[in-house]
Design a protein around this motif. Structure first.
Motif, PDB file in Angstrom:
ATOM      1  N   ALA A 136       0.824  -1.219   0.000  1.00 15.96           N
ATOM      2  CA  ALA A 136       0.000   0.000   0.000  1.00 15.96           C
ATOM      3  C   ALA A 136       0.854   1.264   0.000  1.00 15.96           C
ATOM      4  O   ALA A 136       0.323   2.379   0.038  1.00 15.96           O
ATOM      5  N   GLY A 137       2.189   1.077  -0.013  1.00 13.37           N
ATOM      6  CA  GLY A 137       3.079   2.234  -0.033  1.00 13.37           C
ATOM      7  C   GLY A 137       3.304   2.855   1.314  1.00 13.37           C
ATOM      8  O   GLY A 137       3.842   3.971   1.411  1.00 13.37           O
ATOM      9  N   ARG A 138       2.965   2.185   2.370  1.00  5.07           N
ATOM     10  CA  ARG A 138       3.108   2.721   3.729  1.00  5.07           C
ATOM     11  C   ARG A 138       4.357   2.109   4.389  1.00  5.07           C
ATOM     12  O   ARG A 138       4.284   1.351   5.327  1.00  5.07           O
ATOM     13  N   GLN A 139       5.519   2.458   3.846  1.00  7.85           N
ATOM     14  CA  GLN A 139       6.773   1.854   4.311  1.00  7.85           C
ATOM     15  C   GLN A 139       7.076   2.205   5.765  1.00  7.85           C
ATOM     16  O   GLN A 139       7.564   1.381   6.526  1.00  7.85           O
ATOM     17  N   ALA A 140       6.788   3.418   6.160  1.00  6.29           N
ATOM     18  CA  ALA A 140       7.078   3.818   7.540  1.00  6.29           C
ATOM     19  C   ALA A 140       6.256   3.013   8.532  1.00  6.29           C
ATOM     20  O   ALA A 140       6.775   2.550   9.572  1.00  6.29           O
ATOM     21  N   ASP A 141       4.965   2.823   8.207  1.00  9.52           N
ATOM     22  CA  ASP A 141       4.130   1.998   9.099  1.00  9.52           C
ATOM     23  C   ASP A 141       4.600   0.550   9.110  1.00  9.52           C
ATOM     24  O   ASP A 141       4.586  -0.110  10.165  1.00  9.52           O
ATOM     25  N   ALA A 142       5.011   0.041   7.927  1.00 13.78           N
ATOM     26  CA  ALA A 142       5.510  -1.337   7.849  1.00 13.78           C
ATOM     27  C   ALA A 142       6.769  -1.503   8.686  1.00 13.78           C
ATOM     28  O   ALA A 142       6.945  -2.505   9.394  1.00 13.78           O
ATOM     29  N   LEU A 143       7.666  -0.512   8.620  1.00 10.14           N
ATOM     30  CA  LEU A 143       8.910  -0.585   9.407  1.00 10.14           C
ATOM     31  C   LEU A 143       8.605  -0.516  10.892  1.00 10.14           C
ATOM     32  O   LEU A 143       9.215  -1.226  11.701  1.00 10.14           O
ATOM     33  N   ALA A 144       7.661   0.349  11.256  1.00 15.14           N
ATOM     34  CA  ALA A 144       7.304   0.461  12.672  1.00 15.14           C
ATOM     35  C   ALA A 144       6.733  -0.852  13.201  1.00 15.14           C
ATOM     36  O   ALA A 144       7.065  -1.284  14.322  1.00 15.14           O
ATOM     37  N   LEU A 145       5.914  -1.511  12.391  1.00 17.75           N
ATOM     38  CA  LEU A 145       5.345  -2.791  12.831  1.00 17.75           C
ATOM     39  C   LEU A 145       6.422  -3.877  12.880  1.00 17.75           C
ATOM     40  O   LEU A 145       6.441  -4.695  13.814  1.00 17.75           O
ATOM     41  N   THR A 146       7.320  -3.851  11.888  1.00 22.56           N
ATOM     42  CA  THR A 146       8.381  -4.878  11.848  1.00 22.56           C
ATOM     43  C   THR A 146       9.285  -4.778  13.060  1.00 22.56           C
ATOM     44  O   THR A 146       9.695  -5.794  13.631  1.00 22.56           O
ATOM     45  N   THR A 147       9.621  -3.564  13.455  1.00 22.21           N
ATOM     46  CA  THR A 147      10.553  -3.372  14.578  1.00 22.21           C
ATOM     47  C   THR A 147       9.843  -3.182  15.904  1.00 22.21           C
ATOM     48  O   THR A 147      10.481  -2.842  16.912  1.00 22.21           O
ATOM     49  N   SER A 148       8.541  -3.427  15.945  1.00 22.23           N
ATOM     50  CA  SER A 148       7.784  -3.226  17.183  1.00 22.23           C
ATOM     51  C   SER A 148       8.142  -4.279  18.225  1.00 22.23           C
ATOM     52  O   SER A 148       8.611  -5.391  17.902  1.00 22.23           O
ATOM     53  N   ALA A 149       7.899  -3.927  19.481  1.00 23.68           N
ATOM     54  CA  ALA A 149       8.169  -4.851  20.585  1.00 23.68           C
ATOM     55  C   ALA A 149       7.274  -6.088  20.497  1.00 23.68           C
ATOM     56  O   ALA A 149       7.698  -7.200  20.852  1.00 23.68           O
ATOM     57  N   ALA A 150       6.042  -5.907  20.004  1.00 20.27           N
ATOM     58  CA  ALA A 150       5.126  -7.050  19.911  1.00 20.27           C
ATOM     59  C   ALA A 150       5.652  -8.092  18.938  1.00 20.27           C
ATOM     60  O   ALA A 150       5.665  -9.296  19.237  1.00 20.27           O
ATOM     61  N   MET A 151       6.113  -7.639  17.748  1.00 17.22           N
ATOM     62  CA  MET A 151       6.664  -8.586  16.757  1.00 17.22           C
ATOM     63  C   MET A 151       7.942  -9.241  17.297  1.00 17.22           C
ATOM     64  O   MET A 151       8.161 -10.438  17.129  1.00 17.22           O
ATOM     65  N   ALA A 152       8.784  -8.412  17.967  1.00 20.46           N
ATOM     66  CA  ALA A 152      10.014  -8.974  18.527  1.00 20.46           C
ATOM     67  C   ALA A 152       9.711 -10.004  19.607  1.00 20.46           C
ATOM     68  O   ALA A 152      10.351 -11.068  19.682  1.00 20.46           O
TER      69      ALA A 152
END
Length: 298
Positions: A136-152
């Motif tokens: 969807a072109g929302r790279q910043a949101d994707a990066l935030a979710l990827t590096t989030s504490a929940a995903m980690a």
């Protein structure tokens, strides 16, 4: 109490046979146990350790590829290539999971795997959201979710669950190895004990055959030879034994007594004959004297 030579020799042979048979049975049982434990290590524990370790590595690889997908997909071509790499990593992980699942051999191991599965499922759900955000072109949101504490936390929790499964299988391999070593040691001890019993029984049978059978028969043979030569004063050996040698000594003693009795009868016969001859000669002399007196009177 009478103990026959046959019983002693049969008992010695039986003891040897029982020791050999016992050693054979114990060795077979222990070898089967060793075979079972080694097979368990080779076909279950070690493959499980290897596969789970590989799964753990694959989960890290998926996370790295997801991060690369987010930060290095600046062009549509790069986005497609990175997504393809991510999907390949996911397929590899799925294949490893299908390889490992048939190797699960206990409820405890299944419980450990069941701890990993939901964590990884939730992680892949988050990963799918990251992919959708990137498309969807929302790279910043994707990066935030990827590096989030929940995903980690989800990824680290899955890795910890896999590590516990690795530890479980490694400990199982160590237990099987220890059991194999114990079975081998027990089989070795049994073999030594059986060998010692066999050696003692064989040595006892050999010494008994030499000193309890061969030597007495040899002495008895010499005694019978002397009796056959007329030596009635020879001492009969082994008369107190309560076995076949003692029976033989008793028979030889009877033979000697009969020989002595025969000689006594022969001596009495000679004396009787000598007495009869003396009486006959005395009668002849008396008759001659009487005849001579009668003739002189006439």
């Amino acid at each position: 109490m009478r103990v026959s030579l046959k019983s002693i020799l049969i008992g010695s042979a039986t003891l040897l046979g029982v020791a050999a048979a016992g050693q054979g049975v114990v060795s077979v049982v222990k070898l089967r146990a060793i075979e079972r434990e080694v097979n368990e290590v080779a076909t279950n524990w070690l493959p499980s350790v290897n596969v789970v370790n590989t799964i753990s590595t694959a989960t890290r690889d998926v996370r790295v590829k997801l991060y690369r997908f987010v930060v290095a997909s600046e062009t549509p071509q790069a986005l497609a290539e990175n997504e393809a790499g991510l999907n390949t990593a996911l397929k590899t992980l799925d294949g490893l999971r299908r390889t490992y699942e048939p190797l699960i051999s206990s409820a405890e191991e299944k419980a450990l795997y069941d701890t990993f599965a939901p964590l990884w499922s939730r992680y892949t759900e988050g990963q799918q959201k990251v992919i959708e955000l990137m498309k969807a072109g929302r790279q910043a949101d994707a990066l935030a979710l990827t590096t989030s504490a929940a995903m980690a936390d989800l990824n680290n929790g899955a890795i910890r669950a896999l590590q516990r499964a690795v530890d479980f299988n490694r400990e199982g391999a160590q237990r099987s190895t220890a059991l194999s070593m114990a079975s081998a040691g027990s089989a070795m001890l049994t073999a030594w004990i059986a060998m010692a019993i066999s050696v003692v029984a064989a040595l006892g049978a050999m010494l008994f055959s030499l000193f309890g059978v061969a030597r007495p028969i040899e002495r008895m043979t010499r005694t019978m030879g002397r009796l056959a030569g007329g030596d009635t004063g020879v001492e009969i050996p082994s008369r107190t034994r309560r076995d076949e040698i003692g029976d033989m000594a008793a028979a030889v003693s009877v033979f000697r007594d009969n020989l002595l009795q025969t000689r006594k009868l022969e001596a009495e016969t000679v004396l009787a004959r000598a007495g009869a001859e003396a009486q006959r000669q005395a009668a002849m002399r008396a008759m001659a004297d009487s005849f001579e007196g009668a003739v002189g009177g006439i």
